[in-house]
Design an enzyme around this catalytic site. Structure first.
Site, mmCIF file in Angstrom:
data_model
loop_
_atom_site.group_PDB
_atom_site.id
_atom_site.type_symbol
_atom_site.label_atom_id
_atom_site.label_comp_id
_atom_site.label_asym_id
_atom_site.label_seq_id
_atom_site.Cartn_x
_atom_site.Cartn_y
_atom_site.Cartn_z
ATOM 1 N N MET A 73 0.843 -1.202 0.000
ATOM 2 C CA MET A 73 0.000 0.000 0.000
ATOM 3 C C MET A 73 0.877 1.250 0.000
ATOM 4 O O MET A 73 0.404 2.347 0.326
ATOM 5 C CB MET A 73 -0.939 -0.018 1.193
ATOM 6 C CG MET A 73 -1.921 -1.188 1.127
ATOM 7 S SD MET A 73 -3.480 -0.866 1.932
ATOM 8 C CE MET A 73 -2.946 -0.608 3.606
ATOM 9 N N GLY A 74 2.165 1.097 -0.320
ATOM 10 C CA GLY A 74 3.045 2.258 -0.428
ATOM 11 C C GLY A 74 3.540 2.761 0.917
ATOM 12 O O GLY A 74 3.472 2.039 1.911
ATOM 13 N N ALA A 75 4.040 4.022 0.921
ATOM 14 C CA ALA A 75 4.769 4.571 2.088
ATOM 15 C C ALA A 75 5.832 3.537 2.469
ATOM 16 O O ALA A 75 5.883 3.038 3.600
ATOM 17 C CB ALA A 75 3.834 4.888 3.241
ATOM 18 N N LEU A 76 6.650 3.245 1.486
ATOM 19 C CA LEU A 76 7.559 2.094 1.568
ATOM 20 C C LEU A 76 8.681 2.307 2.578
ATOM 21 O O LEU A 76 9.165 3.424 2.769
ATOM 22 C CB LEU A 76 8.154 1.806 0.182
ATOM 23 C CG LEU A 76 7.126 1.494 -0.913
ATOM 24 C CD1 LEU A 76 7.837 1.277 -2.248
ATOM 25 C CD2 LEU A 76 6.280 0.275 -0.560
ATOM 26 N N HIS A 77 9.083 1.209 3.209
ATOM 27 C CA HIS A 77 10.183 1.230 4.190
ATOM 28 C C HIS A 77 11.010 -0.040 4.003
ATOM 29 O O HIS A 77 10.732 -0.846 3.091
ATOM 30 C CB HIS A 77 9.625 1.349 5.608
ATOM 31 C CG HIS A 77 8.545 0.354 5.917
ATOM 32 N ND1 HIS A 77 8.790 -0.990 6.026
ATOM 33 C CD2 HIS A 77 7.213 0.506 6.105
ATOM 34 C CE1 HIS A 77 7.665 -1.616 6.298
ATOM 35 N NE2 HIS A 77 6.679 -0.742 6.335
ATOM 36 N N SER A 92 4.241 1.439 7.776
ATOM 37 C CA SER A 92 3.940 2.726 7.133
ATOM 38 C C SER A 92 3.246 3.651 8.117
ATOM 39 O O SER A 92 3.314 4.872 7.991
ATOM 40 C CB SER A 92 3.024 2.501 5.931
ATOM 41 O OG SER A 92 3.610 1.573 5.050
ATOM 42 N N VAL A 98 10.911 -6.952 9.677
ATOM 43 C CA VAL A 98 12.054 -6.033 9.782
ATOM 44 C C VAL A 98 11.711 -4.986 10.841
ATOM 45 O O VAL A 98 10.599 -4.443 10.844
ATOM 46 C CB VAL A 98 12.356 -5.354 8.422
ATOM 47 C CG1 VAL A 98 13.492 -4.365 8.550
ATOM 48 C CG2 VAL A 98 12.679 -6.421 7.378
ATOM 49 N N LYS A 143 4.927 -9.683 9.443
ATOM 50 C CA LYS A 143 4.392 -8.583 10.254
ATOM 51 C C LYS A 143 2.859 -8.678 10.295
ATOM 52 O O LYS A 143 2.231 -8.499 11.325
ATOM 53 C CB LYS A 143 4.863 -7.265 9.639
ATOM 54 C CG LYS A 143 4.041 -6.059 9.916
ATOM 55 C CD LYS A 143 4.467 -5.420 11.189
ATOM 56 C CE LYS A 143 3.815 -4.098 11.489
ATOM 57 N NZ LYS A 143 2.675 -3.715 10.768
ATOM 58 N N HIS A 193 9.274 -3.455 3.412
ATOM 59 C CA HIS A 193 8.851 -3.718 2.029
ATOM 60 C C HIS A 193 10.064 -4.087 1.164
ATOM 61 O O HIS A 193 10.008 -5.015 0.365
ATOM 62 C CB HIS A 193 8.201 -2.472 1.411
ATOM 63 C CG HIS A 193 6.949 -2.010 2.100
ATOM 64 N ND1 HIS A 193 6.882 -0.837 2.810
ATOM 65 C CD2 HIS A 193 5.719 -2.567 2.181
ATOM 66 C CE1 HIS A 193 5.657 -0.672 3.275
ATOM 67 N NE2 HIS A 193 4.922 -1.708 2.914
#
Ligand code: AMP
Length: 281
Positions: A30-34, A186, A176, A149, A37
């Site tokens: 869903m994006g707001a990647l870290h 996110s 992670v 997660k 991801h």
């Protein structure tokens, strides 16, 4: 790396690759990647010829309109971050592209979506199944990668693929964490500085609990985790349960042979964080 918005164009590209027998790995997000991801993407890239990442904030899995409105969106930053990480295609569809018509499908996951996240976020997993089944249909990956997660999500997606006879292997990747133990999410950027500092108390309590299994019964340990976390004024436990990793049934005896996963959801102000750890003795 190609960024594609439209499924017709994307399917053409993918069909070409499939015809050349290229193995396709897929990481839905869903994006707001870290870094969580990115770890999935790197795993996919190491095991496949082509890695596809989708970025789509799926409205049907949000049971709270404000949560959907406030969900972090950083599409340009995400695309920048994906460069040189092993991603070949980024699929960034609009809501209309994924849902040209309302999706009324109801999935029956038995008891799997009646507990934990499913119980506290009514309809959430039905929405997850709607979008993931559509994305699988578009991408037709050989392997799809999910983070532990969202442990319950991983179990339910495995069930969905089985139910729908989809020839897709589902792989789970480790959680992670930030340096202080907080599971990357996110949603973490929505926390105030003080909430963020206190949020690491969730994972640190879970880690401590793992060392207490010979002192406490399962029930006592569950209560200890809930009481310990609730004693922090910034945190409010929504649920904590220790379940088996197949049926997600509560475990009440340490001697049970199943893999035991301690899953938690905690309210931190208006935000809600989830985490889990293994309790295999
Ligand atoms: P999301 O964008 O939150 O829907 O997550 C997309 C995928 O990344 C899901 O399979 C998540 O389980 C996975 N993921 C999210 N956070 C982490 C993390 N901290 N470690 C590993 N995987 C993660």
């Amino acid at each position: 790396m190609k960024v594609i918005e439209y499924k017709a164009e994307f399917q053409k590209e993918l069909q070409n690759l499939a015809n050349k027998n290229k193995k396709i790995g897929f990481v839905p997000t869903m994006g707001a990647l870290h870094k969580g991801h990115i770890s999935l993407i790197q795993k996919s890239s190491s095991e496949n010829d082509i890695t596809v990442v989708s970025i789509f904030v799926n409205p049907t899995q949000f049971n709270d309109k404000n949560d959907l409105k406030n969900y972090p969106r950083f599409i340009d930053k995400d695309i920048e971050l994906l460069k040189n990480k092993g991603c070949d295609f980024v699929f960034t569809p609009s809501v209309k592209e994924i849902y040209p018509e309302q999706d009324d499908r109801i999935f029956d996951f038995g008891d799997l979506d009646k507990v934990m996240e499913g119980k506290h976020r009514q309809g959430h997993f039905n929405g997850v199944a709607q979008v993931v089944s559509k994305l699988f249909d578009i991408v037709k990956p050989n392997i799809a990668y999910f983070g532990k997660k969202d442990f319950q999500q991983y179990v339910i997606i495995k069930k969905m693929v089985n139910m729908l006879n989809m020839p897709i292997q589902i792989k789970a990747c480790p959680i992670v964490r930030e340096n202080d133990g907080l599971a990357m999410s996110s949603r973490n950027i929505l926390l105030t500085a003080e909430q963020r500092k206190n949020a690491s108390f969730i994972s640190n309590t879970l880690f401590k609990a793992r060392n207490l299994t010979n002192q406490f019964s399962v029930k006592e340990l569950k209560d200890w985790v809930i009481n310990t976390i609730n004693a922090n004024p910034f945190l409010n436990v929504e649920y904590f349960d220790i379940v088996d990793d197949v049926e997600l049934k509560s475990i009440n005896d340490w001697q049970k042979k199943n893999n035991k996963v301690g899953c938690i959801a905690v309210k931190v102000g208006k935000n809600r964080l989830i985490d889990n750890v293994n309790f295999n003795l």
